[in-house]
Design a protein around this motif. Structure first.
Motif, PDB file in Angstrom:
ATOM      1  N   PRO A   3       0.707  -1.246   0.000  1.00 22.06           N
ATOM      2  CA  PRO A   3       0.000   0.000   0.000  1.00 22.06           C
ATOM      3  C   PRO A   3       0.750   1.322   0.000  1.00 22.06           C
ATOM      4  O   PRO A   3       1.901   1.373   0.236  1.00 22.06           O
ATOM      5  CB  PRO A   3      -0.813  -0.091   1.272  1.00 22.06           C
ATOM      6  CG  PRO A   3      -0.907  -1.501   1.575  1.00 22.06           C
ATOM      7  CD  PRO A   3       0.219  -2.177   0.908  1.00 22.06           C
ATOM      8  N   ASP A   4      -0.086   2.369  -0.166  1.00 20.02           N
ATOM      9  CA  ASP A   4       0.329   3.761  -0.090  1.00 20.02           C
ATOM     10  C   ASP A   4      -0.767   4.631  -0.633  1.00 20.02           C
ATOM     11  O   ASP A   4      -1.570   4.210  -1.391  1.00 20.02           O
ATOM     12  CB  ASP A   4       1.622   3.907  -0.859  1.00 20.02           C
ATOM     13  CG  ASP A   4       1.975   5.304  -1.253  1.00 20.02           C
ATOM     14  OD1 ASP A   4       1.275   6.232  -0.873  1.00 20.02           O
ATOM     15  OD2 ASP A   4       2.960   5.451  -1.929  1.00 20.02           O
ATOM     16  N   GLY A   5      -0.796   5.880  -0.269  1.00 21.24           N
ATOM     17  CA  GLY A   5      -1.898   6.693  -0.740  1.00 21.24           C
ATOM     18  C   GLY A   5      -1.480   7.927  -1.467  1.00 21.24           C
ATOM     19  O   GLY A   5      -2.239   8.862  -1.588  1.00 21.24           O
ATOM     20  N   TRP A  53       6.007   4.311   3.170  1.00 15.20           N
ATOM     21  CA  TRP A  53       6.055   5.658   3.735  1.00 15.20           C
ATOM     22  C   TRP A  53       4.735   6.384   3.544  1.00 15.20           C
ATOM     23  O   TRP A  53       4.301   7.157   4.403  1.00 15.20           O
ATOM     24  CB  TRP A  53       7.230   6.444   3.156  1.00 15.20           C
ATOM     25  CG  TRP A  53       8.498   5.916   3.709  1.00 15.20           C
ATOM     26  CD1 TRP A  53       9.291   4.939   3.175  1.00 15.20           C
ATOM     27  CD2 TRP A  53       9.092   6.273   4.953  1.00 15.20           C
ATOM     28  NE1 TRP A  53      10.337   4.670   4.016  1.00 15.20           N
ATOM     29  CE2 TRP A  53      10.255   5.480   5.108  1.00 15.20           C
ATOM     30  CE3 TRP A  53       8.766   7.189   5.956  1.00 15.20           C
ATOM     31  CZ2 TRP A  53      11.084   5.578   6.222  1.00 15.20           C
ATOM     32  CZ3 TRP A  53       9.590   7.293   7.062  1.00 15.20           C
ATOM     33  CH2 TRP A  53      10.737   6.488   7.183  1.00 15.20           C
ATOM     34  N   ALA A  54       4.056   6.135   2.436  1.00 14.80           N
ATOM     35  CA  ALA A  54       2.735   6.739   2.254  1.00 14.80           C
ATOM     36  C   ALA A  54       1.705   6.059   3.147  1.00 14.80           C
ATOM     37  O   ALA A  54       0.758   6.692   3.603  1.00 14.80           O
ATOM     38  CB  ALA A  54       2.320   6.654   0.788  1.00 14.80           C
ATOM     39  N   VAL A  55       1.885   4.758   3.401  1.00 15.79           N
ATOM     40  CA  VAL A  55       1.020   4.076   4.368  1.00 15.79           C
ATOM     41  C   VAL A  55       1.183   4.728   5.735  1.00 15.79           C
ATOM     42  O   VAL A  55       0.206   5.007   6.435  1.00 15.79           O
ATOM     43  CB  VAL A  55       1.367   2.578   4.447  1.00 15.79           C
ATOM     44  CG1 VAL A  55       0.577   1.901   5.560  1.00 15.79           C
ATOM     45  CG2 VAL A  55       1.090   1.892   3.123  1.00 15.79           C
ATOM     46  N   LEU A  69       2.920   8.180  16.596  1.00  9.96           N
ATOM     47  CA  LEU A  69       4.318   7.921  16.293  1.00  9.96           C
ATOM     48  C   LEU A  69       4.768   8.669  15.043  1.00  9.96           C
ATOM     49  O   LEU A  69       3.948   9.086  14.222  1.00  9.96           O
ATOM     50  CB  LEU A  69       4.548   6.421  16.075  1.00  9.96           C
ATOM     51  CG  LEU A  69       4.253   5.485  17.253  1.00  9.96           C
ATOM     52  CD1 LEU A  69       4.548   4.047  16.856  1.00  9.96           C
ATOM     53  CD2 LEU A  69       5.062   5.883  18.475  1.00  9.96           C
ATOM     54  N   THR A  70       6.082   8.821  14.889  1.00 11.77           N
ATOM     55  CA  THR A  70       6.610   9.368  13.649  1.00 11.77           C
ATOM     56  C   THR A  70       6.366   8.377  12.514  1.00 11.77           C
ATOM     57  O   THR A  70       6.108   7.189  12.747  1.00 11.77           O
ATOM     58  CB  THR A  70       8.120   9.617  13.756  1.00 11.77           C
ATOM     59  OG1 THR A  70       8.784   8.354  13.927  1.00 11.77           O
ATOM     60  CG2 THR A  70       8.450  10.540  14.918  1.00 11.77           C
ATOM     61  N   GLU A  71       6.452   8.857  11.284  1.00  8.73           N
ATOM     62  CA  GLU A  71       6.268   7.961  10.150  1.00  8.73           C
ATOM     63  C   GLU A  71       7.298   6.831  10.161  1.00  8.73           C
ATOM     64  O   GLU A  71       6.976   5.678   9.840  1.00  8.73           O
ATOM     65  CB  GLU A  71       6.351   8.760   8.848  1.00  8.73           C
ATOM     66  CG  GLU A  71       5.125   9.631   8.632  1.00  8.73           C
ATOM     67  CD  GLU A  71       5.303  10.640   7.525  1.00  8.73           C
ATOM     68  OE1 GLU A  71       6.365  10.620   6.873  1.00  8.73           O
ATOM     69  OE2 GLU A  71       4.379  11.442   7.308  1.00  8.73           O
TER      70      GLU A  71
END
Length: 283
Positions: free
Chosen positions: A4-6, A99-101, A112-114
């Motif tokens: 995933p990711d957006g 990272w986009a997830v 939390l941080t990414e």
């Protein structure tokens, strides 16, 4: 599918690490043994020449059934972080990098941080790969072995993170891929071309001498943008054929001869082969 990711770009992505270059289970000349890390990161001299020399594969949903591992890992992390993660979130992030997830987790309230979100999901996925290991999708392992026997070099290009990719492949057969480019190795994930360009550099091959195999719109976009003729397998009907894209239902029953035919037809269309070859491929 690479999980995933957006969005179109990684959010707060780290500096890329080395590309893992592994000698496959069969002889690749100068490479040194099954599964051994022999180099990393740098750009190799690209090898010209007609014919099919390499195939770059996506992982989740293309070559393995590991997509459920990622979906379960995200649900586990969401539960631990108090984030409501739905099927709609899974759908909109499908095919992109972690990272986009993580950015979407943050949008939905993760404290939390990414980087910490990515680590938590990756850790869950690595654990799940041990307790509920994925399997090769039908015909994939056989094709990888046949490619190695035919001298066609194979690499993995996935937006899954390196730790989880390594865990998943340990449960399968890591020696079948000579090159592994993970989401940890790029700053511009799919659908940008960077992941596939890194794979080509690591193999030392040109896009014209290789094929890509993908299952998602995001992955297909990345591969085609890198100049690769792409075979879409297990793909949604919204992905339509073009001069750069061929659809197959899956890899079951397919052969190296089929791969070479796709590559030869694409080369003929672009004038990379002789007129005689082009004429013989018209059907």
């Amino acid at each position: 599918m690479g999980h995933p990711d957006g969005g179109d770009h990684a959010v707060g992505a780290p500096r890329p690490g080395p590309v893992l270059v592994r000698a496959a289970a069969r002889d690749f000349g100068s490479h040194r043994g099954s599964g051994e890390v022999v180099s990393g990161g740098g750009q190799a001299e690209r090898v010209p020449g007609a014919g099919l020399h390499g195939v770059l594969w996506d992982m989740d949903g293309t070559s393995t059934d590991s997509a459920p591992v990622w979906e379960a890992a995200m649900l586990t992390a969401a539960d631990e972080l108090g984030v409501e993660w739905t099927g709609a979130d899974q759908a909109v992030t499908r095919g992109h990098g972690m990272w986009a997830v993580a950015a979407r987790f943050r949008e939905k309230g993760a404290a939390l941080t990414e980087a910490a979100v990515v680590s938590q999901i990756e850790r869950a996925a690595a654990e799940l790969a041990v307790t509920a290991p994925p399997v090769w999708l039908p015909g994939v392992r056989e094709m990888l072995i046949d490619c190695a026997d035919a001298g066609i070099r194979c690499g993995l290009v996935t937006m899954s993170g390196r730790e989880a990719v390594e865990a998943i492949l340990r449960a399968l057969d890591p020696g079948l891929f000579e090159v592994i480019v993970s989401g940890s190795d790029v700053t511009e994930p799919k659908p940008a071309p960077q992941p596939y360009l890194r794979g080509l550099d690591a193999l030392g091959l040109s896009a014209e001498s290789c094929l890509a195999i993908e299952d998602s719109f995001v992955g297909v976009t990345s591969a085609v943008a890198a100049g690769l003729t792409t075979i879409a397998v297990n793909a949604p009907p919204t992905i339509v054929e073009s001069e750069s894209l061929v659809r197959w239902p899956g890899m079951r029953g397919r052969s190296v001869a089929d791969l070479r035919r796709v590559h030869a037809i694409a080369a003929a269309r672009t004038g990379a082969e002789s007129p005689g070859v082009r004429k013989s491929l018209e059907f």
